[in-house]
Write an enzyme that holds these catalytic residues in place. Sequence first.
Site, PDB file in Angstrom:
ATOM      1  N   ALA A  29      27.987  39.759  43.736  1.00  0.00           N
ATOM      2  CA  ALA A  29      28.509  39.666  45.115  1.00  0.00           C
ATOM      3  C   ALA A  29      27.441  39.773  46.193  1.00  0.00           C
ATOM      4  CB  ALA A  29      29.607  40.701  45.381  1.00  0.00           C
ATOM      5  N   ALA A  30      26.160  39.808  45.818  1.00  0.00           N
ATOM      6  CA  ALA A  30      25.115  39.879  46.846  1.00  0.00           C
ATOM      7  C   ALA A  30      25.130  38.630  47.724  1.00  0.00           C
ATOM      8  CB  ALA A  30      23.752  40.060  46.195  1.00  0.00           C
ATOM      9  N   GLY A  31      25.200  37.458  47.089  1.00  0.00           N
ATOM     10  CA  GLY A  31      25.249  36.214  47.849  1.00  0.00           C
ATOM     11  C   GLY A  31      26.516  36.096  48.680  1.00  0.00           C
ATOM     12  N   ASP A  32      27.633  36.552  48.127  1.00  0.00           N
ATOM     13  CA  ASP A  32      28.900  36.511  48.861  1.00  0.00           C
ATOM     14  C   ASP A  32      28.848  37.433  50.074  1.00  0.00           C
ATOM     15  OD1 ASP A  32      29.890  34.808  46.892  1.00  0.00           O
ATOM     16  OD2 ASP A  32      30.673  36.463  45.691  1.00  0.00           O
TER      17      ASP A  32
END
Length: 301
Positions: A250-253
């Site tokens: 979820a880092a990119g999200d």
Amino acid sequence: MNKATIVGSINLDTNLRVHRMVKPGETIHGKEHYTAAGGKGANQAVAAARAGSQTRFIGAVGKDTAGKQMLDLLKEEKIDTSGVEIIENEGTGQAFITIDDNGENSIMFYAGANYAFGPEEVVKNSDLIKTSDFVIAQLETPIEATTKAFEIARQADVKTILNPAPGESDLPKELLQVTDIIVPNETEAETITGVHVKDEDSAKKAAAKLHELGIEVVIITFGAKGAFYDYNGHSELVPASKEKAVDTTAAGDTFIGTMSSLLKKDFSNLKEAILYSNKASSLTIQRFGAQPSIPYKNEII
């Protein structure tokens, strides 16, 4: 306060922590198992809401326990779920995630209800799109639905943000022509453009190809290195905070959802928004799980 509408996936994530990734044919012990709310679309919606956006969602869940659980969690975040269809005879999407001691992950995705809604459902929710500042989508739901959402947005002067993940090598021109901002990682940028992206020079070459497709703003995320952007004749790698990753899920999200909360529609504060989003992502990677790891506005500040 920006208004963001996310068209995307909703999943129940099953997470398994391991010391190292398993090899083909091998059996290893896991050291922790847990479930959490996820799905790239839902993650981005939660990130936008926690960063202060008025957030709406267009997508689908199955008529099952997992679907009710995911909807309840989105509502707890004050996200408008009126655009979420509950699909009969379909299971809610699920992802199975393995995380090793370096914080790297491996993800297998079952689409379920995420692939059971299309352009018709998007059209029914046109008002949510038309009254937004940004519409965000990924590739865990039907491309036809995303294209329709972006076409409606373009006609209403609403800016569109495409996260081309999972990577697709043959994205339709109809979608790219109505995309204002594209945010791939290095691998996804290479998949789309054929350029091996490893540094700023190669990122600029990939960005040039994406501009040729009609996309105004290109942002390529480089994980721990930060995010490269190319817009209006200027390009720069904006560094990330140096933090030890325990789980990159979820880092990119988080980056994309957070960016939509601060970015102006004329993109005049693009670098500022990227710096802010880098900070949010640096918090996410220090925690386990998808949505449980996404920070709130006061934490980012």
